[in-house]
Design an enzyme around this catalytic site. Structure first.
Site, PDB file in Angstrom:
ATOM      1  N   LYS A 152      24.303  16.357  30.118  1.00 61.01           N
ATOM      2  CA  LYS A 152      24.633  15.616  31.345  1.00 61.01           C
ATOM      3  C   LYS A 152      26.064  15.947  31.763  1.00 61.01           C
ATOM      4  O   LYS A 152      26.299  17.007  32.306  1.00 61.01           O
ATOM      5  CB  LYS A 152      24.357  14.135  31.122  1.00 61.01           C
ATOM      6  CG  LYS A 152      22.840  13.922  31.045  1.00 61.01           C
ATOM      7  CD  LYS A 152      22.393  12.526  30.761  1.00 61.01           C
ATOM      8  CE  LYS A 152      20.866  12.504  30.843  1.00 61.01           C
ATOM      9  NZ  LYS A 152      20.251  11.586  29.907  1.00 61.01           N
ATOM     10  N   SER A 154      20.456   3.841  32.153  1.00 60.56           N
ATOM     11  CA  SER A 154      20.430   4.844  33.220  1.00 60.56           C
ATOM     12  C   SER A 154      19.893   4.326  34.546  1.00 60.56           C
ATOM     13  O   SER A 154      20.177   4.898  35.587  1.00 60.56           O
ATOM     14  CB  SER A 154      19.616   6.055  32.772  1.00 60.56           C
ATOM     15  OG  SER A 154      18.299   5.658  32.465  1.00 60.56           O
ATOM     16  N   HIS A 200      24.568   8.630  28.924  1.00 55.19           N
ATOM     17  CA  HIS A 200      25.207   8.477  30.246  1.00 55.19           C
ATOM     18  C   HIS A 200      26.650   7.998  30.151  1.00 55.19           C
ATOM     19  O   HIS A 200      27.324   7.861  31.169  1.00 55.19           O
ATOM     20  CB  HIS A 200      24.392   7.527  31.133  1.00 55.19           C
ATOM     21  CG  HIS A 200      23.187   8.186  31.730  1.00 55.19           C
ATOM     22  ND1 HIS A 200      23.245   8.983  32.849  1.00 55.19           N
ATOM     23  CD2 HIS A 200      21.891   8.197  31.337  1.00 55.19           C
ATOM     24  CE1 HIS A 200      22.050   9.441  33.140  1.00 55.19           C
ATOM     25  NE2 HIS A 200      21.200   8.978  32.230  1.00 55.19           N
TER      26      HIS A 200
END
Ligand code: PLP
Length: 395
Positions: A243, A184, A212
């Site tokens: 996310k 990240s 991610h």
């Protein structure tokens, strides 16, 4: 003696944070998390959310949440192993398994709960966990909760990983190799094909936390495992629903055996209430939208490419990201925080990230590009980043 309820020891710790300049207050957003946000009462361009595909505030996703509430209520009412397991939880797991091209999926209340609960459930005394040094905090906590022994390899250093495996493999029953799929802070992708080769050579299990990468890499956002076409070779493939998917939750995708075991021994499944209907309805809609069309991921990558090219042309050091995560590496910690503060004053929110989250001398602001940003918003942000950078003699 002080009254114990004064929490004097915590007050002292807080004072230490203030003395070392790392004390902070939380910014307050008074509206949805979009490409622009109302932060502390001021409209700013948002370059700091994980809402990669703009699904957190998408009309279709919001409607799905509302209709789930109307049919199923506000709360699940219990843990899944008692009566909190609704048909929508079951359907979501089937859909996610289909999306991820794996046999089965178990959904948790968050990505954090998923790592904390899964790692301790699948390892034990007599096993070894080998973890990348830059793995996420929730992996570190999951490893701490396990009774297995631990080892750490240098970031993405496959030779170092193999060295550890070679030296220790025979001393243990199971060896589990764990990595983030996308890191990240730098936006680099784990070297999964090499990792799988090592795992196969020495009969190790593999675990990828793709928080991610979910909704970002692979076909229509199927993730890093799909990006490398390693289906069936990663035993535990973790994704987040918080996310790019835009809601909240986490999951592990893999074999039916994995699922059977976690439904018995995954502690957040047994001891924490199931995801609420609104979240399940919204997540299901987000995943459906990704399966229907690549428009969201295409837009995300287009925006990221545009933004990165413009920043590089201005002379910024944007590191070695392979994903929409775009660090602007400043170096000096104080200068990094000053850059972030000035950007906010000028209308762009980008969080500054410094030691201990990243190594000393590698302070950066981290720009998170989404499919929701218009070219107009990106141009405006780039202009501000250019002007502030010149003012501070960074470029
Ligand atoms: C964000 C993140 C998590 C936590 O996910 P949540 O769903 O927000 O709890 C776990 N692992 C990694 C690598 C992350 O980046």
């Amino acid at each position: 003696m002080n009254n114990v309820h004064e929490l004097t020891y915590l007050k002292e710790n807080i004072q230490e944070l203030k003395n070392s300049g790392v004390y902070r207050t939380l910014p307050v957003n008074t509206g949805p998390c979009g490409a622009e946000i109302m932060l502390d009462g001021k409209k700013v361009i948002n370059l700091s959310s994980n809402n990669y595909l703009g699904l957190a505030n998408h009309e279709r996703v919001k409607k799905a949440a509302i209709s789930a509430v109307e049919k199923y209520g506000a709360g699940a009412g219990a843990v899944r192993t008692i009566v909190g397991n609704m048909d929508i939880h079951e359907k979501l797991e089937v859909k996610l398994a289909d999306f991820k091209r794996e046999e089965a999926v178990v959904v948790f209340q968050s990505g954090f709960a998923c790592n904390a609960g899964t790692i301790q459930a699948i390892t034990g005394k007599g096993d070894l966990i080998i973890s990348d040094e830059l793995n996420h905090a929730s992996i570190i906590d999951g490893v701490r909760l396990s009774r297995a022994d631990k080892a750490v390899f240098r970031h993405s250093d496959m030779a170092h990983l193999e060295e550890i495996v070679k030296a220790k493999r025979n001393d243990y029953q199971n060896v589990l190799i764990i990595t983030d799929g996308v890191f990240s802070m730098d936006g680099d992708i784990a070297k999964l094909p090499e990792m799988v080769k090592i795992a196969e050579k020495y009969s190790c299990l593999t675990y990828v936390d793709d928080a991610h990468g979910s909704g970002v890499l692979g076909e229509n956002g199927r993730g890093t495992v799909d990006h490398f076409n390693l289906h069936g070779k990663i035993d535990f493939s973790i994704g987040t629903l918080s996310k790019a998917i835009g809601v909240v939750g986490g999951y592990v995708a893999g074999s039916r055996t994995m699922k059977e075991w976690l439904l018995h021994r995954g502690r957040p499944i047994l001891f924490s209430t199931a995801l609420p209907p609104a979240a399940v309805g919204a997540i299901t809609e987000s995943v459906t939208m990704l399966m229907e069309s690549s428009e969201y991921t295409d837009k995300l990558w287009g925006n990221a490419k545009y933004f990165k090219e413009r920043l590089a042309k201005l002379g910024y050091n944007i590191g070695k990201s392979e994903t929409p995560i775009t660090p602007i590496i400043i170096g000096d910690e104080a200068k990094t925080m000053e850059f972030s503060k000035k950007l906010l004053e000028n209308g762009v929110f980008v969080s500054g990230i410094v030691f201990p989250t990243v190594p000393k001398g590698l302070g950066r602001v981290r720009c998170m590009i989404s499919s929701d940003h218009t070219y107009e918003q990106l141009d405006k942000a780039i202009n501000i980043i250019e002007n502030v950078g010149k003012q501070l003699a960074i470029i």
